[in-house]
Design an enzyme around this catalytic site. Structure first.
Site, mmCIF file in Angstrom:
data_model
loop_
_atom_site.group_PDB
_atom_site.id
_atom_site.type_symbol
_atom_site.label_atom_id
_atom_site.label_comp_id
_atom_site.label_asym_id
_atom_site.label_seq_id
_atom_site.Cartn_x
_atom_site.Cartn_y
_atom_site.Cartn_z
ATOM 1 N N GLU A 189 -3.276 1.708 2.595
ATOM 2 C CA GLU A 189 -2.294 2.330 1.698
ATOM 3 C C GLU A 189 -2.246 1.521 0.411
ATOM 4 O O GLU A 189 -2.047 0.307 0.439
ATOM 5 C CB GLU A 189 -0.919 2.390 2.380
ATOM 6 C CG GLU A 189 0.119 3.071 1.509
ATOM 7 C CD GLU A 189 1.282 3.692 2.292
ATOM 8 O OE1 GLU A 189 1.216 3.777 3.530
ATOM 9 O OE2 GLU A 189 2.266 4.093 1.647
ATOM 10 N N ASN A 232 4.198 0.473 6.864
ATOM 11 C CA ASN A 232 4.441 1.768 7.520
ATOM 12 C C ASN A 232 3.644 1.681 8.818
ATOM 13 O O ASN A 232 2.511 2.139 8.906
ATOM 14 C CB ASN A 232 3.935 2.929 6.651
ATOM 15 C CG ASN A 232 4.763 3.069 5.386
ATOM 16 O OD1 ASN A 232 5.975 2.844 5.402
ATOM 17 N ND2 ASN A 232 4.119 3.418 4.283
ATOM 18 N N LYS A 309 9.606 -2.768 8.084
ATOM 19 C CA LYS A 309 10.105 -1.815 7.086
ATOM 20 C C LYS A 309 10.873 -0.759 7.870
ATOM 21 O O LYS A 309 10.293 -0.094 8.734
ATOM 22 C CB LYS A 309 8.933 -1.177 6.338
ATOM 23 C CG LYS A 309 9.321 0.001 5.441
ATOM 24 C CD LYS A 309 8.110 0.528 4.658
ATOM 25 C CE LYS A 309 8.467 1.728 3.803
ATOM 26 N NZ LYS A 309 7.308 2.199 3.006
ATOM 27 N N GLU A 313 11.689 5.372 3.181
ATOM 28 C CA GLU A 313 10.570 6.286 2.978
ATOM 29 C C GLU A 313 10.088 6.913 4.286
ATOM 30 O O GLU A 313 8.900 6.909 4.599
ATOM 31 C CB GLU A 313 9.413 5.560 2.270
ATOM 32 C CG GLU A 313 9.827 4.981 0.925
ATOM 33 C CD GLU A 313 8.697 4.349 0.134
ATOM 34 O OE1 GLU A 313 7.737 3.866 0.747
ATOM 35 O OE2 GLU A 313 8.800 4.340 -1.099
ATOM 36 N N LYS A 387 11.375 -7.068 -3.118
ATOM 37 C CA LYS A 387 10.485 -6.788 -4.263
ATOM 38 C C LYS A 387 11.078 -7.409 -5.519
ATOM 39 O O LYS A 387 12.300 -7.436 -5.681
ATOM 40 C CB LYS A 387 10.300 -5.282 -4.457
ATOM 41 C CG LYS A 387 9.512 -4.636 -3.332
ATOM 42 C CD LYS A 387 9.000 -3.242 -3.688
ATOM 43 C CE LYS A 387 8.303 -2.645 -2.464
ATOM 44 N NZ LYS A 387 7.575 -1.415 -2.693
ATOM 45 N N ASP A 392 10.317 -0.602 -8.037
ATOM 46 C CA ASP A 392 9.089 -0.595 -7.243
ATOM 47 C C ASP A 392 7.871 -0.950 -8.083
ATOM 48 O O ASP A 392 7.073 -0.074 -8.403
ATOM 49 C CB ASP A 392 8.919 0.813 -6.636
ATOM 50 C CG ASP A 392 7.845 0.857 -5.571
ATOM 51 O OD1 ASP A 392 7.312 -0.211 -5.218
ATOM 52 O OD2 ASP A 392 7.550 1.964 -5.095
ATOM 53 N N GLU A 414 8.751 -10.445 -3.010
ATOM 54 C CA GLU A 414 7.528 -9.677 -2.747
ATOM 55 C C GLU A 414 6.904 -9.271 -4.087
ATOM 56 O O GLU A 414 7.541 -8.615 -4.904
ATOM 57 C CB GLU A 414 7.843 -8.430 -1.908
ATOM 58 C CG GLU A 414 6.592 -7.654 -1.507
ATOM 59 C CD GLU A 414 6.887 -6.418 -0.652
ATOM 60 O OE1 GLU A 414 7.452 -6.560 0.456
ATOM 61 O OE2 GLU A 414 6.545 -5.311 -1.093
ATOM 62 N N GLU A 420 -0.998 -1.071 -7.736
ATOM 63 C CA GLU A 420 -0.578 0.307 -7.461
ATOM 64 C C GLU A 420 -0.159 1.075 -8.722
ATOM 65 O O GLU A 420 -0.656 2.152 -8.990
ATOM 66 C CB GLU A 420 0.560 0.279 -6.442
ATOM 67 C CG GLU A 420 1.137 1.654 -6.184
ATOM 68 C CD GLU A 420 2.282 1.657 -5.186
ATOM 69 O OE1 GLU A 420 2.604 0.598 -4.641
ATOM 70 O OE2 GLU A 420 2.842 2.737 -4.964
HETATM 71 O O1 GCW Z 1 5.879 1.940 -3.753
HETATM 72 C C1 GCW Z 1 5.842 2.278 -2.461
HETATM 73 C C2 GCW Z 1 4.429 2.629 -2.184
HETATM 74 C C3 GCW Z 1 4.241 2.896 -0.734
HETATM 75 C C4 GCW Z 1 4.642 1.647 0.032
HETATM 76 C C5 GCW Z 1 6.091 1.332 -0.313
HETATM 77 C C6 GCW Z 1 6.572 0.052 0.358
HETATM 78 C C7 GCW Z 1 3.700 0.899 2.087
HETATM 79 O O2 GCW Z 1 4.089 3.726 -2.965
HETATM 80 O O3 GCW Z 1 2.902 3.214 -0.516
HETATM 81 O O4 GCW Z 1 4.487 1.828 1.407
HETATM 82 O O5 GCW Z 1 6.218 1.171 -1.702
HETATM 83 O O6 GCW Z 1 6.572 -0.971 -0.315
HETATM 84 O O7 GCW Z 1 6.958 0.091 1.493
#
Ligand code: GCW
Length: 845
Positions: A189, A232, A309, A313, A387, A392, A414, A420
């Site tokens: 991912e 995930n 996690k 999401e 994070k 994000d 993080e 990304e």
């Molecule tokens: O920004 C999002 C990403 C997901 C990621 C998520 C996370 C692994 O698009 O792909 O999932 O963050 O950090 O959990």
């Protein structure tokens, strides 16, 4: 045959001796910064005083000390052409001694040892041991010895002096981890460098040699833990039959002092564990976790722990049972505690079904709202993984207020090495300057001076287990991260986690020299490109804190401005005809600014004191609002996109000055990426600028936006086989239209040139779709001038911002009446689509 081979070798040797430049070896990038290139005579000479006798104080066979010793041998052999005589006790001559502080003390109880060392710290010194002048590489623990060796050989590779060396280095924090988001079936991912090195088709690739190579690279810069699967998490990784394979990976990691951990799915007790609940407060669930963890530790006694996690999401979490993240983290932490394992519980918990019509809703508030009230309720082997920004990994975000708000809880920041939202390794984007800003930012968390780096080192709130995590996502591609310059981010991340005081400049220069050699021209050129690249990327994507303006609901790659709006994901920028930006003030907005301590909150609360580069993150303003810079918001948007695209183009020229100074493979692979980036930066520039021009009706003072005098739209050319199509969103193609070839034959677009005769550069903006490799040919007056295949492997499924690319053909003589013809041949889903061509007269003679 053999004879011919010998002759060829001889010739090659003579050639290499006569033309030293030609011996730049072809490099794949697989050695990363551990190339150990041979040093020139003069530089090598300064290490003549390093003893040739080696004493490794290795009481029992220790895998870590063996790795340290082997690394020393390898590095000395390759960089200096030297080898060691191995001694089993201190010889009657100066020796290089490798060993922990304890073993040095045992050897010579009278030795003067440093007293300031912490776990993983090392000491490199010339020192007297039992009356001999020795050279010592020592560590507070065995891992420290290994790190000391890597530090020593780095100094040598960089040509640094070792005279009178007496250096102690301790890591800034105990947690210095990386995460991989690898899936069991082998994809990654947000991975942009091929398939997983850990998994394939549901199987663990436990004996893949790339795993050892990765662990060695991590160890060389002080990384001490690696979580190998996607957050995930697939619960089946915990299945019993997988344990021996995980153990095999742990065995490999152990040689390099890297602890293994895995992501777990909180619902596992129910989904795969045979229980009818995963309620963290249910005693059966607690027992289930204990049993699982005990089995894991039976197979891997030094297993690191878990990453979780949950409630995010679509991942199930404690909220399903109305329990808190602390309940969930603690039940797992208690199972791990007897084994000294830890839980990284991610603070990336937010509702992605937010009502966008409610102007008080704000995803940025979620981490703080969810975790701050629980401060003090987490067990001491829980680390909250946060994070660096509240959204994000956007091109620019303020520092997450949660980092300063957990005072009785361990925390790790993080960061994201995998790019990304930052160009996915098709664009150059060196993130160290961004991370430095985060780490240096003073959150005033305990009333006074508390920069993030001190919170992370545990100093501010006296925490024992704080630190750093980065999502890396290396893949099977030989050079690990695909773009030949992208490993600078992994290097820099690790160097900062070890010592956040290092400057971005030092890191860029170190990495460049280790990767491409110490030629000052190479070092200056590459490091200056690296250092400006984040600002460049920010300028042509989303400046002023608007966020990346990328395709939020799709690939996270190309431009797609409206994709952020009118949905529940909460990455809103709230651009409308009158104004832009999210009002996050306490007085009139979402209140996010109030999550910071008062001195910081005060800065962001007011329009006047909010720095320009975060203005639109915190405030909604009219386009005519005047920034501190004196420009209006809309003019800044135009200017920054034009400047950014120009800087991206300048990288190509800078890089071209290095031809012959680095190996051809790395040179051309990088050149290709930079050329692509400069074309994509134009696609970004035009999409954003044209969008805001249309939305605001305010023209660009520079007269650039909406005026492209050299441009000829493909749809306006004479088409054969090609059909004009509307592109959605309209701003992702010039004029909102493109042409595509839907026939199984060669399609063409042509025109008769009526302009000023001369030498021209022809730029062709086309679209490269992932599935299929369309071919293009360009003819001028019937002569083939250029051809290429659209096979960039972009994350693009349709004509638009993800697929837009540019091919340039310089110096073409064009006369009045010449026919310019582009031919396209489609392949699978790639319909050889074209956007426009640009003809720029070459004014230089
Ligand atoms: O920004 C999002 C990403 C997901 C990621 C998520 C996370 C692994 O698009 O792909 O999932 O963050 O950090 O959990």
């Amino acid at each position: 045959m053999l004879k011919r081979f010998a002759f060829a070798t001889l010739l090659a040797a003579i050639f290499a001796a006569l033309f030293p430049l030609a011996i730049l070896r072809a490099e794949t990038g697989s050695a990363a910064w551990l190339r150990y290139a041979k040093l020139d005579e003069k530089t090598a000479q300064q290490y003549a005083g390093v003893p040739s006798a080696l004493l490794a104080l290795n009481r029992q066979s220790s895998p870590l000390l063996n790795s340290a010793r082997d690394e020393l041998f390898l590095a000395f052999k390759n960089t200096l052409g030297r080898t060691f005589r191995v001694a089993h006790q201190l010889p009657q001559e100066p020796a290089l001694i490798l060993g922990t502080l304890d073993s040095l003390r045992e050897l010579d109880p009278g030795i003067d040892l440093p007293t300031s060392m912490t776990p993983d710290g090392f000491w490199i010194a010339r020192v007297r041991v039992l009356n001999q002048n020795c050279f010592v590489v020592s560590g507070q623990n065995e891992r420290g010895v290994l790190y000391g060796v890597f530090a020593l050989v780095r100094k040598i590779s960089l040509g640094e002096s070792l005279e009178n060396i007496n250096e102690v280095q301790n890591p800034s924090a105990p947690i210095r981890w990386v995460n991989q988001w690898d899936n069991l079936e082998g994809s990654i991912e947000r991975g942009y460098a091929g398939r997983s090195i850990f998994f394939d088709n549901g199987k663990i690739l436990s004996s893949n040699p790339r795993i050892a190579a990765y662990a060695r690279i991590l160890a060389s810069v002080g990384i001490n833990g690696c979580n190998i699967n996607n957050v995930n998490a697939n619960p089946h990784l915990l299945d019993d039959e997988n344990l021996p394979h995980l153990a095999e990976i742990a065995n490999t990691f152990r040689l390099w002092g890297v602890q293994l951990s895995i992501s777990v799915n909180l619902s596992s007790p129910k989904t795969t564990g045979g229980l009818d609940t995963f309620d963290p407060l249910d005693p059966q669930v607690a027992k289930w976790w204990r049993n699982k963890v005990d089995a894991l530790y039976a197979a891997i006694p030094d297993f690191g722990g878990f990453v979780v996690k949950a409630d995010s999401e679509g991942q199930l979490g404690p909220s399903f049972y109305h329990r808190s993240p602390a309940d969930a983290a603690d039940v797992i932490a208690r199972a791990l505690k007897p084994h000294h394992g830890i839980v990284f519980y991610r603070a990336f918990v937010y509702d992605h079904h937010l009502d966008w019509r409610n102007l008080k809703n704000d995803r940025a508030k979620a981490a703080f709202d969810n975790f701050h009230p629980l401060d003090g309720q987490f067990d001491d082997n829980v680390i909250i993984q946060i994070k660096h920004g509240p959204i994000d990994f956007q091109a620019r975000e303020p520092v997450s207020p949660l980092l300063g708000a957990l005072q009785k809880t361990n925390e790790a920041i993080e960061l994201q090495v995998t790019q990304e939202y930052m160009g996915q390794q098709h664009h150059l984007c060196f993130l160290i300057p961004m991370w430095k800003e985060v780490l240096d930012f003073d959150l005033h968390a305990d009333g006074s001076n508390s920069p993030v780096k001190e919170i992370l080192s545990g100093k501010t709130f006296h925490r024992a287990s704080n630190g750093y995590v980065a999502v890396v996502n290396v893949g099977f591609e030989e050079n690990w991260l695909s773009h030949p310059l992208a490993m600078s981010n992994l290097y820099g991340y690790a160097r900062l986690a070890w010592n956040p005081e290092l400057s971005s400049d030092q890191i860029a220069r170190e990495w460049t020299a280790l990767t491409f050699g110490r030629d000052p021209k190479v070092r200056d050129t590459i490091s200056s490109m690296l250092l400006s690249s984040w600002h460049t990327y920010e300028s042509y994507t989303g400046p002023l804190g608007m966020q990346t303006l990328t395709d939020i609901t799709g690939s996270h790659y190309g431009p797609n401005i409206e994709s952020s709006e009118e949905n529940g994901w909460g990455q809103w920028h709230r651009a409308d005809a009158k104004g832009v930006g999210m009002d996050r003030s306490v007085a009139t907005g979402t209140g996010f600014a109030g999550q910071y301590s008062p001195p910081v909150a005060k800065i962001y609360e007011s329009l006047e004191t909010t720095p320009d580069d975060l203005l639109l993150f915190f405030h909604h303003v009219p386009y005519t609002y005047v920034l501190h810079s004196g420009k209006t918001v809309v003019q800044h948007i135009y200017d920054s996109h034009y400047e950014g695209a120009e800087r991206a183009a300048a990288y190509v020229q800078s890089w071209q000055t290095l031809k012959g100074k680095i190996d051809d493979e790395s040179y051309s692979a990088t050149l290709d990426r930079l050329q692509y980036q400069s074309g994509h930066a134009i696609a970004w520039r035009d999409a954003i600028c044209e969008y805001f021009l249309k939305l605001t009706g305010i023209s660009d003072k520079g007269g650039r936006v909406g005026h492209h005098p050299n441009r000829i739209e493909a749809e306006s050319m004479q088409l054969s086989g090609y059909t004009a199509v509307d592109v959605t969103p309209w701003e992702n193609a010039s004029g909102g239209k493109a042409i595509e070839c839907l026939l199984l034959q060669v399609c063409s677009a042509k025109l008769v040139f009526e302009g000023v005769p001369g030498k021209y550069k022809i730029d062709i903006q086309y679209f490269d779709i992932k599935s299929g490799e369309a071919k293009y040919r360009v003819f001028v007056a019937g002569k083939l001038m250029g051809e290429w295949t659209a096979n960039m492997q972009l994350p693009a499924t349709k004509i638009g911002g993800d697929s837009s690319a540019r091919h340039s053909i310089p110096d073409i003589m064009i006369k009045k009446g010449d026919e310019i013809r582009i031919e396209g041949i489609s392949d699978k889903d790639d319909h050889a689509a074209l956007d426009y061509i640009e003809l720029s007269l070459n004014l230089q003679r």
